[in-house]
Motif scaffolding. Structure first.
Motif, mmCIF file in Angstrom:
data_model
loop_
_atom_site.group_PDB
_atom_site.id
_atom_site.type_symbol
_atom_site.label_atom_id
_atom_site.label_comp_id
_atom_site.label_asym_id
_atom_site.label_seq_id
_atom_site.Cartn_x
_atom_site.Cartn_y
_atom_site.Cartn_z
ATOM 1 N N VAL A 10 -1.096 9.977 124.238
ATOM 2 C CA VAL A 10 -0.331 10.521 123.409
ATOM 3 C C VAL A 10 -0.935 12.001 122.986
ATOM 4 O O VAL A 10 -1.869 11.982 122.179
ATOM 5 C CB VAL A 10 0.125 9.685 122.270
ATOM 6 C CG1 VAL A 10 1.077 10.310 121.183
ATOM 7 C CG2 VAL A 10 0.508 8.271 122.782
ATOM 8 N N TYR B 15 -0.032 15.614 120.656
ATOM 9 C CA TYR B 15 0.749 16.189 119.701
ATOM 10 C C TYR B 15 0.055 17.642 119.315
ATOM 11 O O TYR B 15 -1.125 17.942 119.219
ATOM 12 C CB TYR B 15 0.268 15.488 118.177
ATOM 13 C CG TYR B 15 1.034 16.065 117.072
ATOM 14 C CD1 TYR B 15 2.599 15.702 116.876
ATOM 15 C CD2 TYR B 15 0.678 16.933 116.095
ATOM 16 C CE1 TYR B 15 3.184 16.282 115.745
ATOM 17 C CE2 TYR B 15 1.177 17.509 115.164
ATOM 18 C CZ TYR B 15 2.809 17.232 115.068
ATOM 19 O OH TYR B 15 3.173 17.754 113.990
ATOM 20 N N GLN B 16 0.848 18.666 119.983
ATOM 21 C CA GLN B 16 0.608 20.069 119.886
ATOM 22 C C GLN B 16 1.388 21.088 119.198
ATOM 23 O O GLN B 16 2.630 20.722 119.172
ATOM 24 C CB GLN B 16 0.444 20.221 121.492
ATOM 25 C CG GLN B 16 0.136 21.480 121.971
ATOM 26 C CD GLN B 16 -0.087 21.852 123.460
ATOM 27 O OE1 GLN B 16 0.212 20.767 124.332
ATOM 28 N NE2 GLN B 16 0.338 23.150 123.846
ATOM 29 N N SER B 17 0.737 21.922 118.732
ATOM 30 C CA SER B 17 1.389 22.968 118.123
ATOM 31 C C SER B 17 0.993 24.409 118.697
ATOM 32 O O SER B 17 -0.041 24.657 118.923
ATOM 33 C CB SER B 17 1.060 23.140 116.399
ATOM 34 O OG SER B 17 1.459 21.896 115.818
ATOM 35 N N THR C 15 6.092 22.946 117.719
ATOM 36 C CA THR C 15 5.616 21.713 117.866
ATOM 37 C C THR C 15 6.007 20.824 118.873
ATOM 38 O O THR C 15 7.149 20.408 119.135
ATOM 39 C CB THR C 15 5.526 21.165 116.244
ATOM 40 O OG1 THR C 15 4.856 22.061 115.430
ATOM 41 C CG2 THR C 15 4.704 20.070 116.417
ATOM 42 N N TYR C 16 4.902 20.330 119.678
ATOM 43 C CA TYR C 16 5.531 19.235 120.655
ATOM 44 C C TYR C 16 4.693 17.994 120.463
ATOM 45 O O TYR C 16 3.413 18.120 120.140
ATOM 46 C CB TYR C 16 5.302 20.025 122.205
ATOM 47 C CG TYR C 16 5.792 21.090 122.376
ATOM 48 C CD1 TYR C 16 7.060 21.415 123.069
ATOM 49 C CD2 TYR C 16 5.038 22.383 121.980
ATOM 50 C CE1 TYR C 16 7.795 22.665 123.211
ATOM 51 C CE2 TYR C 16 5.598 23.611 122.269
ATOM 52 C CZ TYR C 16 6.978 23.746 122.881
ATOM 53 O OH TYR C 16 7.430 24.735 122.908
ATOM 54 N N ALA C 17 5.164 16.962 120.976
ATOM 55 C CA ALA C 17 4.710 15.568 120.997
ATOM 56 C C ALA C 17 5.248 14.953 122.237
ATOM 57 O O ALA C 17 6.520 14.884 122.423
ATOM 58 C CB ALA C 17 5.063 14.768 119.729
ATOM 59 N N TYR C 18 4.122 14.631 123.084
ATOM 60 C CA TYR C 18 4.564 13.748 124.348
ATOM 61 C C TYR C 18 3.737 12.842 124.784
ATOM 62 O O TYR C 18 2.535 12.847 124.195
ATOM 63 C CB TYR C 18 4.677 14.790 125.430
ATOM 64 C CG TYR C 18 3.692 15.543 125.687
ATOM 65 C CD1 TYR C 18 2.787 15.286 126.998
ATOM 66 C CD2 TYR C 18 3.426 16.987 125.259
ATOM 67 C CE1 TYR C 18 1.631 15.932 126.951
ATOM 68 C CE2 TYR C 18 2.334 17.805 125.295
ATOM 69 C CZ TYR C 18 1.343 17.266 126.434
ATOM 70 O OH TYR C 18 0.340 17.987 126.810
#
Length: 227
Positions: free
Chosen positions: A81, A83-85, A100-103
């Motif tokens: 998982v 979580y990226q900004s 902001t991304y979450a994948y």
């Protein structure tokens, strides 16, 4: 023809060996705190050996380790998982101007990699279990052989003790007849010599019995006397 005491003759006639005998003998098992004497059967001797032999505990640990590797080989790769900004610069509003991304990601194993890994681990587990079973069989056979050797020598020891008792009675009987003047001194000396031979054979058998019981204790994985 010389006569013998009636008690001796009765004891000789009463001696017999049954063809069907459940044999058990007393063996000293030396524990850490005290000495315990118990009647030991073959099944108990083998069970004790399979419980106390250090090499069997090591083989069982290898089986447990192989089982763990088999379970680990069957497990799927752990998912990820993220979580990226992005576009975060000094003086910018984090909430309004930053992307902001979450994948999540999951590794997919193809071309039979997982199956091959499981097969290899299963082979290792089978080898460990086979080695453990072979070791159990070898130890069981060794304990059985030593056990019956100890039973045989224990029985011979009992016969030797009875034989010594018979010769003591015969010697006493001949000594009394000599004192009464009914037989010559050479007859008493002949019986005394045979009695000494019986005692010597008895000592040899008793020594062999002690060695056999000590060997049985070692095969069972128990400490020997004095340890």
């Amino acid at each position: 023809m010389q006569s013998f005491p009636s008690s001796f003759l009765r004891r000789v006639r009463s001696r017999h060996v049954s063809s069907l005998v459940l044999v058990a003998f007393a063996v000293s098992i030396f524990g850490s705190a005290r000495v315990i004497a118990e009647e030991l059967t073959l099944e108990q001797a083998i069970r004790t050996a399979l419980t106390h032999r250090a090499e069997l505990r090591g083989a069982e640990n290898l089986v447990e380790s192989a089982q763990g590797l088999r379970k680990q080989a069957a497990a799927l790769p752990n998912p990820r998982v993220v979580y990226q900004s992005e576009n975060l610069r000094p003086g910018m509003d984090f909430g309004g101007n930053v992307d902001t991304y979450a994948y999540a990601s999951q590794v997919l194993e193809i071309s039979g990699k997982r199956g091959a890994r499981i097969g290899l681990a299963q082979t290792g587990l089978g080898r460990a279990e086979l080695n453990r079973d072979l070791l159990q069989r070898d130890i069981s056979l060794a304990v059985a052989q030593v056990y019956w050797d100890a039973v045989r020598i224990s029985y011979l020891c009992k016969l030797a003790e009875e034989n010594e008792g018979f010769f003591r009675e015969i010697l006493d009987y001949h000594q009394k007849r000599f004192e009464e003047g009914k037989i010559a001194a050479v007859d008493v000396m002949r019986v005394r010599l045979e009695s000494a031979k019986a005692q010597s054979r008895g000592e040899t058998i008793r020594l062999a019995k002690g060695q056999a019981l000590q060997k049985l204790a070692q095969e069972m994985g128990m400490p020997a006397p004095g340890e």
